[in-house]
Design an enzyme around this catalytic site. Structure first.
Site, PDB file in Angstrom:
ATOM      1  N   CYS A   1      59.880  41.130  14.339  1.00  0.00           N
ATOM      2  CA  CYS A   1      60.340  40.388  13.119  1.00  0.00           C
ATOM      3  C   CYS A   1      61.661  40.712  12.632  1.00  0.00           C
ATOM      4  CB  CYS A   1      59.224  40.346  12.242  1.00  0.00           C
ATOM      5  SG  CYS A   1      59.506  39.084  10.871  1.00  0.00           S
TER       6      CYS A   1
ATOM      7  N   CYS B   1      61.766  40.410   8.907  1.00  0.00           N
ATOM      8  CA  CYS B   1      61.244  41.415   8.143  1.00  0.00           C
ATOM      9  C   CYS B   1      61.654  42.824   8.174  1.00  0.00           C
ATOM     10  CB  CYS B   1      59.698  41.581   8.933  1.00  0.00           C
ATOM     11  SG  CYS B   1      58.849  39.919   9.419  1.00  0.00           S
ATOM     12  N   ASP B   2      62.382  43.207   9.247  1.00  0.00           N
ATOM     13  CA  ASP B   2      62.660  44.577   9.525  1.00  0.00           C
ATOM     14  C   ASP B   2      64.218  44.829   9.628  1.00  0.00           C
ATOM     15  OD1 ASP B   2      59.927  45.252   9.330  1.00  0.00           O
ATOM     16  OD2 ASP B   2      59.545  44.955  11.255  1.00  0.00           O
TER      17      ASP B   2
HETATM   18  C1  LIG Z   1      54.669  44.207  12.553  1.00  0.00           C
HETATM   19  C2  LIG Z   1      54.927  43.023  11.493  1.00  0.00           C
HETATM   20  C3  LIG Z   1      55.661  43.033  10.395  1.00  0.00           C
HETATM   21  C4  LIG Z   1      55.835  42.035   9.712  1.00  0.00           C
HETATM   22  N1  LIG Z   1      56.519  42.188   8.462  1.00  0.00           N
HETATM   23  C5  LIG Z   1      56.455  41.238   7.555  1.00  0.00           C
HETATM   24  C6  LIG Z   1      57.079  41.313   6.478  1.00  0.00           C
HETATM   25  O1  LIG Z   1      57.836  42.348   6.274  1.00  0.00           O
HETATM   26  N2  LIG Z   1      57.491  40.270   5.606  1.00  0.00           N
HETATM   27  C7  LIG Z   1      56.712  39.081   6.051  1.00  0.00           C
HETATM   28  O2  LIG Z   1      57.027  38.120   5.074  1.00  0.00           O
HETATM   29  N3  LIG Z   1      56.138  38.917   7.115  1.00  0.00           N
HETATM   30  C8  LIG Z   1      55.995  39.719   7.830  1.00  0.00           C
HETATM   31  N4  LIG Z   1      55.182  39.919   9.179  1.00  0.00           N
HETATM   32  C9  LIG Z   1      54.736  38.395   9.481  1.00  0.00           C
HETATM   33  C10 LIG Z   1      53.616  38.157   8.516  1.00  0.00           C
HETATM   34  O3  LIG Z   1      52.603  39.466   8.572  1.00  0.00           O
HETATM   35  C11 LIG Z   1      52.710  36.913   9.259  1.00  0.00           C
HETATM   36  O4  LIG Z   1      53.529  36.064   8.971  1.00  0.00           O
HETATM   37  C12 LIG Z   1      51.305  36.631   8.204  1.00  0.00           C
HETATM   38  O5  LIG Z   1      50.574  37.865   8.161  1.00  0.00           O
HETATM   39  C13 LIG Z   1      50.522  35.616   8.980  1.00  0.00           C
HETATM   40  O6  LIG Z   1      49.414  35.626   7.887  1.00  0.00           O
HETATM   41  P1  LIG Z   1      48.032  34.558   8.566  1.00  0.00           P
HETATM   42  O7  LIG Z   1      47.139  34.688   7.368  1.00  0.00           O
HETATM   43  O8  LIG Z   1      48.504  33.334   8.950  1.00  0.00           O
HETATM   44  O9  LIG Z   1      47.529  35.361   9.659  1.00  0.00           O
HETATM   45  P2  LIG Z   1      47.381  36.657  10.200  1.00  0.00           P
HETATM   46  O10 LIG Z   1      48.184  37.858   9.140  1.00  0.00           O
HETATM   47  O11 LIG Z   1      47.709  37.029  11.552  1.00  0.00           O
HETATM   48  O12 LIG Z   1      45.661  36.912   9.745  1.00  0.00           O
HETATM   49  C14 LIG Z   1      44.627  36.291  10.647  1.00  0.00           C
HETATM   50  C15 LIG Z   1      43.642  37.007  10.510  1.00  0.00           C
HETATM   51  O13 LIG Z   1      42.471  36.329  11.059  1.00  0.00           O
HETATM   52  C16 LIG Z   1      41.698  36.994  11.870  1.00  0.00           C
HETATM   53  N5  LIG Z   1      41.222  36.387  13.108  1.00  0.00           N
HETATM   54  C17 LIG Z   1      41.870  35.998  14.370  1.00  0.00           C
HETATM   55  N6  LIG Z   1      40.787  35.331  15.038  1.00  0.00           N
HETATM   56  C18 LIG Z   1      39.811  35.091  14.433  1.00  0.00           C
HETATM   57  C19 LIG Z   1      38.565  34.589  14.511  1.00  0.00           C
HETATM   58  N7  LIG Z   1      38.284  34.006  15.912  1.00  0.00           N
HETATM   59  N8  LIG Z   1      37.458  34.704  13.819  1.00  0.00           N
HETATM   60  C20 LIG Z   1      37.577  35.333  12.531  1.00  0.00           C
HETATM   61  N9  LIG Z   1      38.669  36.084  12.276  1.00  0.00           N
HETATM   62  C21 LIG Z   1      39.962  35.735  12.918  1.00  0.00           C
HETATM   63  C22 LIG Z   1      42.611  38.217  12.425  1.00  0.00           C
HETATM   64  O14 LIG Z   1      41.883  39.386  12.664  1.00  0.00           O
HETATM   65  C23 LIG Z   1      43.526  38.276  11.154  1.00  0.00           C
HETATM   66  O15 LIG Z   1      42.822  39.415  10.239  1.00  0.00           O
HETATM   67  C24 LIG Z   1      55.235  40.846   9.976  1.00  0.00           C
HETATM   68  C25 LIG Z   1      54.141  40.742  11.154  1.00  0.00           C
HETATM   69  C26 LIG Z   1      54.163  41.878  11.985  1.00  0.00           C
HETATM   70  C27 LIG Z   1      53.414  41.587  13.218  1.00  0.00           C
END
Ligand SMILES: Cc1cc2nc3c(=O)[nH]c(=O)nc-3n(C[C@H](O)[C@H](O)[C@H](O)COP(=O)(O)OP(=O)(O)OC[C@H]3O[C@@H](n4cnc5c(N)ncnc54)[C@H](O)[C@@H]3O)c2cc1C
Length: 318
Positions: free
Chosen positions: A137, A140-141
């Protein structure tokens, strides 16, 4: 026999989208359960430092996750982590989730927020050095690599556009791509080609990442000659695609050709009473802030839906 537990709303996924939905629903006195496959926090817990979440000046992803979790719990939200969903019925009026351990939950509404994952190269050292010099990303980084030399892997629009955006920070950007041509729009290719800080290694791929605490080098294989060479490097950004965690929703919710959940402006899916939020929905920008915004909308729309169906039930019984 395990009794059924009924909630007004069940949220699947405890990343920022799901946790935000939990905060809003519980605070609106909607009895809510969040179910999460892994550790609470989702992709945030993979993030060493989040520097772009407004109002919070530099926080670890783990800390931000725990703050959101505690906020949801404070308002009465139940959260179950490390679960596996065995079966899911989203079509019926009363939705049902059965876990692998046999526990059965029902709900009036469901919010899907399972997030996603970046496609990885799957080479030696990648897993260990994720977030320690290897990133997926640029937004992000990028800032962490100010005046450093970095590599960008990929040949599509994302890779080329992000490589150009990373030149704001890095002193040198080398794009490593496995083919002799790019799969991107001509204007993106031109912009990268004309940039003085960007150079190219075509028909090449990274075959290992090196470093103990932090990334300090990569092994690059020339795909024409098979020759391997080690290069000292401060950072590597990998843009080779994104995979939504929607495998468990196939045939249960409308997905587009990229397997993203299709929603309307209120985060309503194609199924009544089922909403979705965060990185798993069809959208362009994926950040903590956008996930939090989606979670808010989904929770408000789900609250309204639950209120309406309960009002109708009361009316029918009167
Ligand atoms: C290394 C890295 C660094 C990042 N840095 C930043 C940053 O600095 N700033 C920023 O704004 N964004 C950053 N991002 C992006 C940000 O983390 C994501 O956009 C955000 O977390 C998405 O949120 P979400 O809740 O949609 O999904 P996720 O964070 O992916 O959470 C989804 C959750 O659902 C769970 N899940 C999946 N399938 C199932 C299922 N079948 N049953 C039950 N649970 C399930 C997963 O285990 C997970 O815990 C980064 C991403 C990464 C990978």
């Amino acid at each position: 026999m395990i009794p059924t537990n009924h909630y007004s709303a069940i949220v699947i996924g405890a990343g920022p989208a799901g946790l935000t939905a939990g905060i809003y629903l519980s605070r609106a006195r909607v009895k809510t359960l969040i179910l999460n496959e892994g550790t609470v926090g989702g992709q945030m817990v993979l993030t060493h430092e989040i520097a772009n979440y407004p109002g919070v000046d530099n926080i670890s992803g783990y800390q931000l996750s725990m703050t959101m979790r505690n906020q949801a719990k404070k308002f009465g939200c139940d959260i179950k982590a490390n679960i596996n969903i065995e079966t899911l019925d989203l079509e019926s009026d009363i939705k049902e989730v059965v876990l692998a351990d046999g526990t059965r939950y029902t709900a009036d509404a469901v919010i899907l927020s399972p997030g996603g994952r970046s496609r990885t190269l799957g080479v030696t050292g990648e897993n260990d050095l994720k977030g320690r010099g290897i990133s997926y990303c640029a937004t992000c980084d990028g800032d962490f690599f100010t005046d450093k030399e970095i590599i960008v892997v990929g040949g599509g629009n994302s890779a080329l556009e992000e490589a150009v955006s990373l030149t704001k920070y890095a002193s040198k950007v080398t794009i490593v791509h496995q083919f002799d041509h790019f799969q991107a729009f001509e204007f993106a290719i031109e912009e990268a080609r004309n940039h003085p800080k960007i150079s190219f290694m075509m028909e090449s791929k990274i075959t290992a990442f090196h470093g103990d605490e932090k990334l300090n080098g990569v092994e690059i294989t020339d795909l024409k000659t098979g020759e391997k060479e080690n290069h000292a490097i401060d950072g590597a950004f990998i843009f080779i695609g994104y995979v939504p965690n929607t495998e468990f929703l196939e045939g249960k919710s409308e997905l587009n050709k990229w397997n993203e959940i299709v929603v309307d402006a209120d985060m309503q899916t194609s199924t009544e009473g089922v909403f979705a939020a965060g990185d798993s929905i069809a959208k362009r920008y994926r950040q903590v802030t956008t996930a939090v915004a989606d979670g808010t909308i989904a929770a408000l729309a789900a609250s309204k839906y639950i209120h309406e169906i309960n009002k109708n039930k009361t009316f029918q019984h009167a």
